[in-house]
Design a protein around this motif. Structure first.
Motif, PDB file in Angstrom:
ATOM      1  N   LEU A   1       0.811  -1.212   0.000  1.00 17.91           N
ATOM      2  CA  LEU A   1       0.000   0.000   0.000  1.00 17.91           C
ATOM      3  C   LEU A   1       0.851   1.272   0.000  1.00 17.91           C
ATOM      4  CD1 LEU A   1      -2.908  -0.811   2.483  1.00 17.91           C
ATOM      5  CD2 LEU A   1      -2.765  -1.197   0.026  1.00 17.91           C
ATOM      6  N   THR A   2       0.294   2.327  -0.598  1.00 12.44           N
ATOM      7  CA  THR A   2       0.928   3.637  -0.576  1.00 12.44           C
ATOM      8  C   THR A   2       0.510   4.386   0.685  1.00 12.44           C
ATOM      9  OG1 THR A   2      -0.921   4.657  -1.757  1.00 12.44           O
ATOM     10  CG2 THR A   2       0.864   3.720  -3.093  1.00 12.44           C
ATOM     11  N   TRP A   3       1.220   5.478   0.993  1.00 12.92           N
ATOM     12  CA  TRP A   3       0.882   6.269   2.171  1.00 12.92           C
ATOM     13  C   TRP A   3      -0.516   6.857   2.061  1.00 12.92           C
ATOM     14  CZ3 TRP A   3       3.435   6.415   6.667  1.00 12.92           C
ATOM     15  CH2 TRP A   3       4.747   5.960   6.693  1.00 12.92           C
ATOM     16  N   SER A   4      -0.892   7.298   0.873  1.00 12.52           N
ATOM     17  CA  SER A   4      -2.228   7.892   0.710  1.00 12.52           C
ATOM     18  C   SER A   4      -3.319   6.858   0.923  1.00 12.52           C
ATOM     19  CB  SER A   4      -2.363   8.519  -0.684  1.00 12.52           C
ATOM     20  OG  SER A   4      -2.178   7.546  -1.703  1.00 12.52           O
ATOM     21  N   ARG A   5      -3.096   5.640   0.426  1.00 14.27           N
ATOM     22  CA  ARG A   5      -4.077   4.577   0.637  1.00 14.27           C
ATOM     23  C   ARG A   5      -4.147   4.220   2.128  1.00 14.27           C
ATOM     24  NH1 ARG A   5      -6.132   0.100  -2.150  1.00 14.27           N
ATOM     25  NH2 ARG A   5      -7.702  -0.837  -0.799  1.00 14.27           N
ATOM     26  N   GLY A   6      -3.008   4.204   2.787  1.00  9.08           N
ATOM     27  CA  GLY A   6      -2.999   3.920   4.216  1.00  9.08           C
ATOM     28  C   GLY A   6      -3.763   4.965   5.010  1.00  9.08           C
ATOM     29  N   TRP A   7      -3.583   6.233   4.658  1.00 16.60           N
ATOM     30  CA  TRP A   7      -4.312   7.304   5.337  1.00 16.60           C
ATOM     31  C   TRP A   7      -5.817   7.121   5.157  1.00 16.60           C
ATOM     32  CZ3 TRP A   7      -3.945  10.826   8.951  1.00 16.60           C
ATOM     33  CH2 TRP A   7      -4.864  11.868   8.990  1.00 16.60           C
ATOM     34  N   ASN A   8      -6.229   6.772   3.949  1.00 15.36           N
ATOM     35  CA  ASN A   8      -7.655   6.533   3.690  1.00 15.36           C
ATOM     36  C   ASN A   8      -8.185   5.374   4.528  1.00 15.36           C
ATOM     37  OD1 ASN A   8      -7.772   8.619   1.811  1.00 15.36           O
ATOM     38  ND2 ASN A   8      -7.320   7.275   0.078  1.00 15.36           N
ATOM     39  N   ASN A   9      -7.376   4.337   4.664  1.00 13.27           N
ATOM     40  CA  ASN A   9      -7.786   3.196   5.489  1.00 13.27           C
ATOM     41  C   ASN A   9      -7.998   3.612   6.944  1.00 13.27           C
ATOM     42  OD1 ASN A   9      -7.632   1.473   3.295  1.00 13.27           O
ATOM     43  ND2 ASN A   9      -5.605   0.688   3.817  1.00 13.27           N
ATOM     44  N   LEU A  10      -7.094   4.452   7.460  1.00 13.87           N
ATOM     45  CA  LEU A  10      -7.220   4.918   8.836  1.00 13.87           C
ATOM     46  C   LEU A  10      -8.498   5.740   9.012  1.00 13.87           C
ATOM     47  CD1 LEU A  10      -6.164   5.352  11.689  1.00 13.87           C
ATOM     48  CD2 LEU A  10      -4.789   7.265  10.821  1.00 13.87           C
ATOM     49  N   ILE A  11      -8.751   6.644   8.083  1.00 15.76           N
ATOM     50  CA  ILE A  11      -9.959   7.479   8.173  1.00 15.76           C
ATOM     51  C   ILE A  11     -11.212   6.618   8.105  1.00 15.76           C
ATOM     52  CG2 ILE A  11     -11.278   9.308   7.039  1.00 15.76           C
ATOM     53  CD1 ILE A  11      -8.750  10.213   8.528  1.00 15.76           C
ATOM     54  N   GLU A  12     -11.204   5.610   7.235  1.00 19.56           N
ATOM     55  CA  GLU A  12     -12.367   4.729   7.111  1.00 19.56           C
ATOM     56  C   GLU A  12     -12.660   4.016   8.424  1.00 19.56           C
ATOM     57  OE1 GLU A  12     -11.752   2.077   3.878  1.00 19.56           O
ATOM     58  OE2 GLU A  12     -11.795   3.656   2.349  1.00 19.56           O
ATOM     59  N   HIS A  13     -11.612   3.555   9.099  1.00 23.48           N
ATOM     60  CA  HIS A  13     -11.834   2.874  10.381  1.00 23.48           C
ATOM     61  C   HIS A  13     -12.371   3.838  11.424  1.00 23.48           C
ATOM     62  CE1 HIS A  13     -11.359   0.226  13.813  1.00 23.48           C
ATOM     63  NE2 HIS A  13     -10.814   1.256  14.437  1.00 23.48           N
ATOM     64  N   LEU A  14     -11.789   5.014  11.496  1.00 25.90           N
ATOM     65  CA  LEU A  14     -12.236   5.985  12.492  1.00 25.90           C
ATOM     66  C   LEU A  14     -13.696   6.375  12.263  1.00 25.90           C
ATOM     67  CD1 LEU A  14      -9.078   8.274  12.754  1.00 25.90           C
ATOM     68  CD2 LEU A  14      -9.787   6.420  14.279  1.00 25.90           C
ATOM     69  N   GLU A  15     -14.083   6.472  11.005  1.00 25.84           N
ATOM     70  CA  GLU A  15     -15.473   6.814  10.699  1.00 25.84           C
ATOM     71  C   GLU A  15     -16.420   5.679  11.046  1.00 25.84           C
ATOM     72  OE1 GLU A  15     -15.371   7.783   6.590  1.00 25.84           O
ATOM     73  OE2 GLU A  15     -14.728   9.871   6.909  1.00 25.84           O
ATOM     74  N   LEU A  16     -15.886   4.457  11.048  1.00 25.84           N
ATOM     75  CA  LEU A  16     -16.727   3.289  11.300  1.00 25.84           C
ATOM     76  C   LEU A  16     -17.248   3.251  12.723  1.00 25.84           C
ATOM     77  CD1 LEU A  16     -17.825   0.491  10.337  1.00 25.84           C
ATOM     78  CD2 LEU A  16     -15.671  -0.488  11.135  1.00 25.84           C
ATOM     79  N   GLY A  17     -16.410   3.560  13.703  1.00 25.79           N
ATOM     80  CA  GLY A  17     -16.856   3.378  15.084  1.00 25.79           C
ATOM     81  C   GLY A  17     -16.403   4.456  16.043  1.00 25.79           C
ATOM     82  N   TRP A  18     -16.080   5.650  15.521  1.00 26.83           N
ATOM     83  CA  TRP A  18     -15.527   6.684  16.382  1.00 26.83           C
ATOM     84  C   TRP A  18     -16.515   7.133  17.446  1.00 26.83           C
ATOM     85  CZ3 TRP A  18     -17.865  11.403  16.953  1.00 26.83           C
ATOM     86  CH2 TRP A  18     -18.859  11.736  16.024  1.00 26.83           C
ATOM     87  N   HIS A  19     -17.802   7.189  17.117  1.00 29.56           N
ATOM     88  CA  HIS A  19     -18.789   7.749  18.055  1.00 29.56           C
ATOM     89  C   HIS A  19     -18.984   6.867  19.279  1.00 29.56           C
ATOM     90  CE1 HIS A  19     -21.084   4.876  15.679  1.00 29.56           C
ATOM     91  NE2 HIS A  19     -21.983   4.862  16.638  1.00 29.56           N
ATOM     92  N   GLN A  20     -18.706   5.571  19.161  1.00 34.24           N
ATOM     93  CA  GLN A  20     -18.971   4.663  20.269  1.00 34.24           C
ATOM     94  C   GLN A  20     -17.941   4.798  21.384  1.00 34.24           C
ATOM     95  OE1 GLN A  20     -19.530   0.728  18.679  1.00 34.24           O
ATOM     96  NE2 GLN A  20     -20.772   1.477  16.990  1.00 34.24           N
ATOM     97  N   SER A  21     -16.676   4.891  21.026  1.00 31.56           N
ATOM     98  CA  SER A  21     -15.620   4.969  22.041  1.00 31.56           C
ATOM     99  C   SER A  21     -14.965   6.343  22.083  1.00 31.56           C
ATOM    100  CB  SER A  21     -14.557   3.896  21.774  1.00 31.56           C
ATOM    101  OG  SER A  21     -14.019   4.027  20.471  1.00 31.56           O
ATOM    102  N   LEU A  22     -15.632   7.355  21.523  1.00 33.28           N
ATOM    103  CA  LEU A  22     -15.052   8.693  21.466  1.00 33.28           C
ATOM    104  C   LEU A  22     -14.713   9.219  22.854  1.00 33.28           C
ATOM    105  CD1 LEU A  22     -14.297  11.214  19.841  1.00 33.28           C
ATOM    106  CD2 LEU A  22     -16.679  11.983  20.052  1.00 33.28           C
ATOM    107  N   GLY A  23     -15.588   8.970  23.826  1.00 30.74           N
ATOM    108  CA  GLY A  23     -15.350   9.481  25.167  1.00 30.74           C
ATOM    109  C   GLY A  23     -14.058   8.965  25.769  1.00 30.74           C
ATOM    110  N   VAL A  24     -13.800   7.655  25.626  1.00 26.11           N
ATOM    111  CA  VAL A  24     -12.570   7.072  26.171  1.00 26.11           C
ATOM    112  C   VAL A  24     -11.352   7.621  25.442  1.00 26.11           C
ATOM    113  CG1 VAL A  24     -11.284   4.929  26.492  1.00 26.11           C
ATOM    114  CG2 VAL A  24     -13.726   4.987  26.960  1.00 26.11           C
ATOM    115  N   TRP A  25     -11.454   7.771  24.130  1.00 27.53           N
ATOM    116  CA  TRP A  25     -10.333   8.316  23.365  1.00 27.53           C
ATOM    117  C   TRP A  25     -10.043   9.754  23.759  1.00 27.53           C
ATOM    118  CZ3 TRP A  25      -6.883   6.394  19.724  1.00 27.53           C
ATOM    119  CH2 TRP A  25      -7.043   5.039  19.403  1.00 27.53           C
TER     120      TRP A  25
END
Length: 548
Positions: free
Chosen positions: A259-283
């Protein structure tokens, strides 16, 4: 912030017991959730580990009948768990329940050592809830659970050993990091933290260039490399080191560079968008820890250590820039510990006992929110519904049916070839694979060895002449795209019908229930919707000479 356990108020037995009672409640909660879903069908990574563990229990070493880039520690951990709990789906998930329980205790102990008992309880509760969340595939027994099982106590022991200058404990801490590394290569980032901690401590004492530091560093390094070194030695003695080296070092290195760096960044954003609201408080609590505690001289060292632990954990999560959902299990202990430190620090800053209750109350609200977000899978979904909902478009439930049929209609020494990436079929069927390629993913990737791998897989299948061939017609079991080499696909379309008869297919019917059509059974065929798994049996008059 409350004091470390050695200085806690012991005026009553309750003062010493209440943290452990709360940790017990946390363990019972997480155990209840996992116990409800013990029968969730294995997904493919679990199938790989379970099949390799099953082979180990039969005396067959890793990489002989199952090729993969992961180091073998999780295979042995599965073998141990299944030897205790049974070679079943329930046995696998009981192993995970035990692993998760121990990790909760270790997270509590590490957070307590750094920030006190309140932080320990908060960290244990945070980790327990996040670790069962579907947003990190927490219900599946991934290798990452086994990594943190060893990495967290290794860190706890290293902190104690470093302060006491205890060389034996430093070695044991290194050994635990080495066992974590055996579970998965990403655990090297935890060993990196251990080495950096020893160097930082030596720098603080102004003896970074001393013989004493060199001795501690060598002892620590020996502990880290010892488990892997012993396994490599056994592979050399058995004459199987070349295959082990190719898959776990050469191919793994190529895989991590896809993977390229840009693709990796997109992967990270996709994961954060998937479940950020559930554990946002702990983070948010975790992110606030360095800012909140840095101005307190007494807290700078523990918060620096916890932050360093988080950074190294994240490096493990980001390996290869894939940011797969379950990789984030590696960072959960550090996040939970920092969150616990923040709650404890806010308590310390409070000017009255009434105000000191607010940080704990706020955390309880955050914890309740996380549980409420996952209430349906935690308390309502059946194991099968959980599987179908969480793993939509993956044939994990169907694989159980296929394997059950093969197990019931073949001798124990029958061989199977699965054309797809569903190694759980081998495990369920209790039959050996006709090829070491239990995944076809490497064959579809844009890497230079793909075509050679395809030819090796084809040769192994034609030579073994398996009694059954299982064709998995699900895109997620192949992950082929426009750049994939289709040599094996073209071969498969000619080879399978020439030497095998289709005897059945398994998929989902119009009601989204698992259904099967088997040749020779009474009643009309069921209409299957979407992908399906086709099962073929070798023709009685198949001519081996035509396999070329």
């Amino acid at each position: 912030m409350d004091s470390p356990p050695a200085k806690t108020d012991s005026r009553s037995s309750w003062a010493g017991r209440w943290p452990w009672l709360l940790v017990l409640v946390v363990i019972l909660f997480a155990g209840f959730v996992r116990f409800r879903l013990l029968e969730v069908p294995l997904e493919r990574d679990e199938g790989e580990y379970a099949y390799a563990g099953q082979l180990i229990l039969q005396g067959i070493p890793p990489y002989e009948l199952a090729y993969n880039m992961k180091l073998p520690g999780t295979y042995y951990a599965y073998a141990f768990g299944m030897a205790v709990f049974g070679q079943t789906t329930v046995g696998v998930h009981l192993t995970l329940l035990l692993v998760n329980t121990l990790t909760i205790v270790f997270v509590f102990m590490l957070a307590r050592r750094l920030f006190g008992v309140t932080a320990g309880v908060v960290a244990a509760a945070s980790y327990a809830v996040m670790a069962v969340s579907p947003t990190v595939l927490g219900m599946a027994a991934h290798a990452n659970h086994f990594v943190v099982l060893f990495a967290v106590p290794a860190t706890l022991l290293l902190l104690h050993a470093g302060e006491q200058k205890d060389t034996r404990m430093i070695f044991i801490a290194g050994l635990l990091y080495g066992l974590a590394l055996m579970m998965k290569q990403q655990a090297a980032c935890f060993a990196l933290f251990g080495g950096l901690y020893l160097a930082w401590q030596a720098a603080q004492e102004k003896n970074l260039l001393s013989k004493d530091f060199l001795k501690r560093g060598l002892v620590f390094s020996l502990g880290v490399i010892l488990p892997l070194g012993i396994f490599c030695l056994t592979c050399i003695i058995a004459g199987d080191f070349a295959r082990f080296e190719f898959w776990t070092f050469v191919y793994a290195r190529n895989y991590a560079a896809i993977l390229t760096w840009s693709r990796g960044w997109n992967n990270l954003i996709e994961h954060l968008e998937l479940g950020w609201h559930q554990s946002l408080g702990v983070w948010l609590l975790a992110l606030a820890a360095p800012l909140l505690m840095w101005r307190d001289a007494a807290l700078r060292k523990p918060v620096l250590l916890a932050t360093g632990f988080w950074v190294c954990s994240f490096l493990g999560t980001s390996a290869g820039l894939f940011f797969r959902t379950h990789y984030f299990i590696l960072v959960l202990p550090a996040v939970a510990i920092l969150a616990g430190g923040t709650v404890a620090a806010l308590q310390k800053m409070s000017r009255s006992q009434a105000v000191a209750v607010l940080p704990v109350a706020g955390f309880i609200v955050i914890l309740g929110w996380m549980i409420a977000c996952e209430a349906a899978p935690m308390f309502q979904y059946s194991p099968m519904y959980f599987c179908q909902l969480r793993y939509a478009a993956n044939p994990f439930a169907e694989a159980e049916v296929v394997a059950g049929y093969i197990r019931e209609h073949s001798a124990p020494d029958a061989r199977i070839a699965v054309l797809g990436s569903e190694p759980e079929i081998y495990f369920y069927a209790q039959r050996h694979s006709a090829t070491g390629y239990i995944y076809v993913y490497p064959l579809m990737e844009p890497q230079h060895a793909a075509r050679a791998m395809q030819h090796e897989m084809m040769q192994e299948i034609t030579s073994a002449k398996p009694e059954f061939v299982v064709l998995v017609n699900y895109q997620l079991s192949w992950l082929n795209d426009a750049n994939s080499d289709t040599t094996i696909v073209d071969w498969m379309r000619e080879y399978v019908p020439a030497f095998y008869d289709e005897i059945g297919s398994v998929g989902l019917n119009e009601k989204r229930e698992v259904a099967a059509n088997w040749v020779g059974t009474d009643g009309p065929d069921v209409t299957l919707v979407g992908g399906k798994i086709e099962v073929y049996r070798r023709k009685p008059d198949a001519d081996p000479a035509k396999t070329n």
